[in-house]
Design an enzyme around this catalytic site. Structure first.
Site, PDB file in Angstrom:
ATOM      1  N   CYS A 133     -50.711-124.499 110.437  1.00 49.18           N
ATOM      2  CA  CYS A 133     -50.257-125.865 110.174  1.00 49.18           C
ATOM      3  C   CYS A 133     -49.891-126.057 108.701  1.00 49.18           C
ATOM      4  O   CYS A 133     -50.776-126.248 107.854  1.00 49.18           O
ATOM      5  CB  CYS A 133     -51.342-126.858 110.586  1.00 49.18           C
ATOM      6  SG  CYS A 133     -50.909-128.561 110.225  1.00 49.18           S
ATOM      7  N   CYS A 136     -50.866-129.444 107.244  1.00 48.41           N
ATOM      8  CA  CYS A 136     -52.289-129.591 106.903  1.00 48.41           C
ATOM      9  C   CYS A 136     -52.651-128.810 105.648  1.00 48.41           C
ATOM     10  O   CYS A 136     -53.415-129.285 104.815  1.00 48.41           O
ATOM     11  CB  CYS A 136     -53.177-129.074 108.028  1.00 48.41           C
ATOM     12  SG  CYS A 136     -52.624-129.464 109.677  1.00 48.41           S
ATOM     13  N   ASP A 137     -52.115-127.592 105.526  1.00 48.37           N
ATOM     14  CA  ASP A 137     -52.653-126.676 104.518  1.00 48.37           C
ATOM     15  C   ASP A 137     -51.699-126.313 103.385  1.00 48.37           C
ATOM     16  O   ASP A 137     -52.116-125.657 102.421  1.00 48.37           O
ATOM     17  CB  ASP A 137     -53.100-125.368 105.209  1.00 48.37           C
ATOM     18  CG  ASP A 137     -54.170-125.629 106.266  1.00 48.37           C
ATOM     19  OD1 ASP A 137     -54.969-126.562 106.066  1.00 48.37           O
ATOM     20  OD2 ASP A 137     -54.193-124.922 107.282  1.00 48.37           O
TER      21      ASP A 137
END
Ligand code: NAP
Length: 313
Positions: A133, A136-137
């Site tokens: 992701c 997200c990261d």
């Protein structure tokens, strides 16, 4: 009392089914699952969902769909269905929060999850440089050299997003041609931070507590080389989240639910919507369409059942 419609899953398919069922006065119950909003909620920019000419982020789109469903009376429970008994009617469901429900109709909209590479080091270094992701990261990889695996739309779209943070994004692909849309391929080629590593597969992800390098095998020569990278983002497709239904709903060998053209599964009153059965299109707008169709069939099924009872009983 049994629910009219229980929708399992909160991606575009599930939320669209909830909007339609709520507007049909069926007071649907939607159980979100662990990944609220599904895959689209992990997508940074959605540019091809109709109605948003400037684009919209995945989380914003999901939020709007949720609001729309709730406005018409859908109930949205943040919970995870852990067990189903579909051999009885009404169908029985148990959740991780210890709740139990009965449902007259069910819409399986549990979506799909990112496929894993299944190579040594992947599991051990998950969350320590291995990610599925970018939204997200990505932020954790400022100024770093990272790898993105895959040659489809996801790999290039998320790879492009990662160039906002990383010093260099190496796209590792097993062939010498991408399958991604031409517009994404053009953007990737024009981006100075993107580099393409063709005909290569990852054999191992190495690192002591954090990703440090990759063992890359050239698919043509068989040569294995060490490739330095501080992060690996894997975008090699998806597998349907249908484990819950195994042994009860008919599915193919990959786990995609078998449905007819009206999205009926093998059990009367259970319908599938989105990536639980769609292995071809896998677009948010298509999943939304399937959510609408599944709900309309569920509604028709409920009306028929009122007159004739549950089929087979
Ligand atoms: P995908 O289209 O299935 O592509 C997966 C990629 O991973 C392919 O390039 C494949 O290689 C490669 N791959 C598969 N297994 C592999 C393995 N074990 N090792 C190394 N590489 C492997 O998946 P996706 O990119 O996630 O896209 C899924 C669907 O969502 C598609 O329909 C796509 O159009 C859609 N999508 C659309 C957008 C958009 O419209 N902007 C954005 C994201 C996704 P090969 O090419 O050699 O098979």
């Amino acid at each position: 009392m049994a629910e009219n419609v229980v929708i399992i899953g909160s991606g575009p398919a599930g939320l669209t089914a909830a909007i339609y069922a709520a507007r049909a006065n069926l007071s649907p119950l939607l159980i979100t699952g662990q990944e609220i909003g599904g895959q689209i909620a992990l997508t940074n920019e959605v540019e091809n969902y109709p109605g948003f000419p400037e684009g919209i982020t995945g989380p914003e789109l999901v939020d709007l769909m949720q609001k729309q469903a709730m406005k018409f009376g859908a109930r949205i429970e943040i919970d995870f269905v852990s067990e189903v008994n579909l051999k009885t009617h009404p169908f029985q469901l148990k959740t991780q929060n210890g709740l139990e429900y009965e449902a007259k109709t069910l819409i399986a909209a549990t979506g799909a999850s990112p496929r894993r590479l299944n190579v040594p080091g992947e599991k051990e270094l998950m969350g320590r440089g291995v990610s599925y992701c970018a939204t997200c990261d990505g932020f954790f990889f400022r100024g770093k050299e990272i790898a993105v695996v895959g040659g489809g739309d996801s790999a290039l779209q998320e790879g492009l997003f990662l160039t906002r943070f990383a010093a260099k994004v190496h796209v590792i692909h097993r062939r010498d041609q991408f399958r991604a849309q031409p517009i994404l391929q053009d953007r990737a080629r024009e981006n100075q931070k993107m580099n393409f590593v063709w005909n290569s597969v990852i054999k191992e992800i190495k690192g002591n507590g954090a990703v440090q390098s990759l063992a890359l095998e050239n698919t043509r020569t068989g040569d294995v080389t060490q490739f330095p990278a501080q992060g690996v983002f894997v975008y090699i497709g998806h597998t349907p989240n249908t484990e819950l239904f195994k042994g009860q709903l008919d599915m193919d060998e990959e786990g995609y639910l078998n449905v007819d053209e009206r999205l009926h599964t093998n059990i009367p009153g259970i319908f599938a919507a989105g990536e639980t059965h769609d292995r071809v299109f896998r677009q948010a707008v298509v999943s939304a369409g399937y959510g609408c169709m599944a709900q309309m069939e569920a509604e028709k099924f409920l009306a028929d059942m009122e007159h004739r009872g549950y089929p087979g009983k």
